[in-house]
Design an enzyme around this catalytic site. Structure first.
Site, mmCIF file in Angstrom:
data_model
loop_
_atom_site.group_PDB
_atom_site.id
_atom_site.type_symbol
_atom_site.label_atom_id
_atom_site.label_comp_id
_atom_site.label_asym_id
_atom_site.label_seq_id
_atom_site.Cartn_x
_atom_site.Cartn_y
_atom_site.Cartn_z
ATOM 1 N N ARG A 36 61.096 1.999 45.141
ATOM 2 C CA ARG A 36 61.836 3.051 45.246
ATOM 3 C C ARG A 36 62.658 3.140 46.573
ATOM 4 O O ARG A 36 63.997 3.869 46.286
ATOM 5 C CB ARG A 36 60.778 4.313 45.519
ATOM 6 C CG ARG A 36 61.296 5.636 45.604
ATOM 7 C CD ARG A 36 60.264 6.664 45.364
ATOM 8 N NE ARG A 36 60.587 8.091 45.669
ATOM 9 C CZ ARG A 36 61.090 9.028 44.935
ATOM 10 N NH1 ARG A 36 61.256 8.836 43.842
ATOM 11 N NH2 ARG A 36 61.474 10.379 45.606
ATOM 12 N N ILE A 62 67.290 12.557 43.428
ATOM 13 C CA ILE A 62 66.122 11.555 42.880
ATOM 14 C C ILE A 62 64.845 12.363 43.019
ATOM 15 O O ILE A 62 64.380 12.877 44.017
ATOM 16 C CB ILE A 62 65.900 10.195 43.893
ATOM 17 C CG1 ILE A 62 64.942 9.367 43.267
ATOM 18 C CG2 ILE A 62 65.766 10.205 45.175
ATOM 19 C CD1 ILE A 62 64.729 7.853 43.807
ATOM 20 N N SER A 63 63.918 12.236 41.780
ATOM 21 C CA SER A 63 62.943 13.319 41.789
ATOM 22 C C SER A 63 61.904 12.957 42.767
ATOM 23 O O SER A 63 61.599 11.663 42.986
ATOM 24 C CB SER A 63 62.463 13.371 40.407
ATOM 25 O OG SER A 63 63.694 13.594 39.446
ATOM 26 N N GLN A 64 60.900 13.756 42.890
ATOM 27 C CA GLN A 64 59.619 13.590 43.718
ATOM 28 C C GLN A 64 58.863 12.565 43.094
ATOM 29 O O GLN A 64 58.795 12.627 41.572
ATOM 30 C CB GLN A 64 59.147 14.854 43.942
ATOM 31 C CG GLN A 64 57.887 14.991 44.392
ATOM 32 C CD GLN A 64 56.885 16.394 44.467
ATOM 33 O OE1 GLN A 64 57.331 16.948 43.218
ATOM 34 N NE2 GLN A 64 56.083 16.538 44.750
ATOM 35 N N PRO A 65 58.227 11.438 43.683
ATOM 36 C CA PRO A 65 57.368 10.810 42.846
ATOM 37 C C PRO A 65 56.335 11.251 42.040
ATOM 38 O O PRO A 65 56.123 10.880 40.845
ATOM 39 C CB PRO A 65 56.599 9.815 44.009
ATOM 40 C CG PRO A 65 57.346 10.104 45.304
ATOM 41 C CD PRO A 65 58.174 11.303 45.170
#
Ligand code: SAH
Length: 215
Positions: A36, A62-65
Site C-alpha cells: 500500500r 485512497i480509501s481506508q484499508p
C-alpha cells in the site's frame, strides 16, 4: 527496533481487518501482500498503513484499508471473475481485486490519476488490469461483469452499471448524499436485482452522467 512495511501490513491486517470482522482468508492474504505504501504520495508514506483514508492529489483519496476489505469481501470473489471498478484513484483497490479475480477493468475520469495508476500497476507487474479514462457511471462496453465495485459515492445506483452485471453477479456501491453514504450491495439473481444496505461510509463523489454533477 526496525519495523518493516511487511510488519506494518501484518499489524494492519490483524488489528484493522481481522479485529473488525473481516473473515475471507483470500481478502486478508491479498491485503497482507499488496504494498500500500507504493500507492500513496511520498509525504503520506509514514501513514500508508494507518487506519484512515489518505489524500492522493486532485482532491481525491485512497480509501481506508478497512473499507477496501469490506467492499472486496462483499464481492465474494473466487478467482475466475471479470471485475469492473469505477474510480481507479491510486490503483490500490484495483491491485487488490487483481489478486483475487481473473481480470480487472478500472475506470477513472481524471486522466492524471489514471496515468499514474497505470504506470504504478505496470511497474508492480500486474498484467490483468486495464485502466480506462472515462465516465464510469456509463459502465464499459463489452460482455457483462461478474462483479462491479464503485469506489465513489453515488446518489443512486446507475442503471448502466446494473445492466452490465452478469447473472449471479454483484455490484457494490456507496449510495447516499454528497457527503455520507451507505454501502449498498446489488445482487443479480434470476434476472431480478436484490439490494441490501450495509454500513455507513464516506466517499468522494461519483461525478458523471449517472452520478453527481461536476461542481
Ligand atoms: N479506488 C481508489 C480510490 C477511489 S477515490 C483507490 O484505491 O485509490 C474515487 C475516485 O473516483 C477518484 O479518483 C475520482 O476521480 C474517481 N471518479 C469519480 N467519479 C468518477 C466517474 N464517473 N468515473 C470514473 N471515476 C470517477
Amino acid at each position: 527496533m526496525i519495523v518493516s512495511f511487511e510488519d506494518l501490513r501484518s499489524s494492519m491486517v490483524a488489528d484493522q481487518l481481522v479485529g473488525r470482522g473481516i473473515r475471507d482468508p483470500r481478502v486478508l492474504d491479498a491485503m497482507a501482500r499488496v504494498p500500500r505504501h507504493l500507492f500513496v504520495p511520498a509525504e503520506a508514506v509514514p501513514l500508508a498503513y494507518a487506519d484512515r483514508a489518505l489524500p492522493i492529489g486532485h482532491g481525491q483519496t485512497i480509501s481506508q484499508p478497512y473499507m477496501v476489505a469490506v467492499m472486496t469481501e462483499a464481492l465474494a470473489l473466487s478467482g475466475r471473475e471479470r471485475v469492473l471498478e469505477v474510480g481507479t484513484g491510486s490503483g490500490y483497490q484495483a491491485a487488490i481485486l487483481a489478486e483475487l479475480a481473473r481480470d480487472v477493468v478500472t475506470i477513472e475520469r481524471r486522466p492524471e490519476l489514471a496515468e499514474a495508476a497505470r504506470t504504478r500497476l505496470a511497474s508492480l507487474g500486474y498484467k490483468n488490469i486495464t485502466v480506462v479514462v472515462a465516465d464510469g457511471t456509463a459502465g464499459e462496453a463489452g460482455i457483462p461483469y461478474d462483479a462491479i465495485l464503485v469506489t465513489a459515492g453515488a446518489p443512486r445506483v446507475p442503471e448502466s452499471l446494473k445492466a452490465q452485471l452478469a447473472e449471479g453477479g454483484r455490484l457494490v456501491i456507496p449510495i447516499g448524499s454528497y457527503g455520507q453514504q451507505d454501502l449498498t450491495v446489488v445482487a443479480r439473481t434470476g434476472g431480478v436485482f436484490v439490494e441490501s444496505v450495509h454500513e455507513s461510509c464516506v466517499f468522494v463523489p461519483l461525478v458523471g452522467r449517472e452520478g453527481w454533477p461536476d461542481r
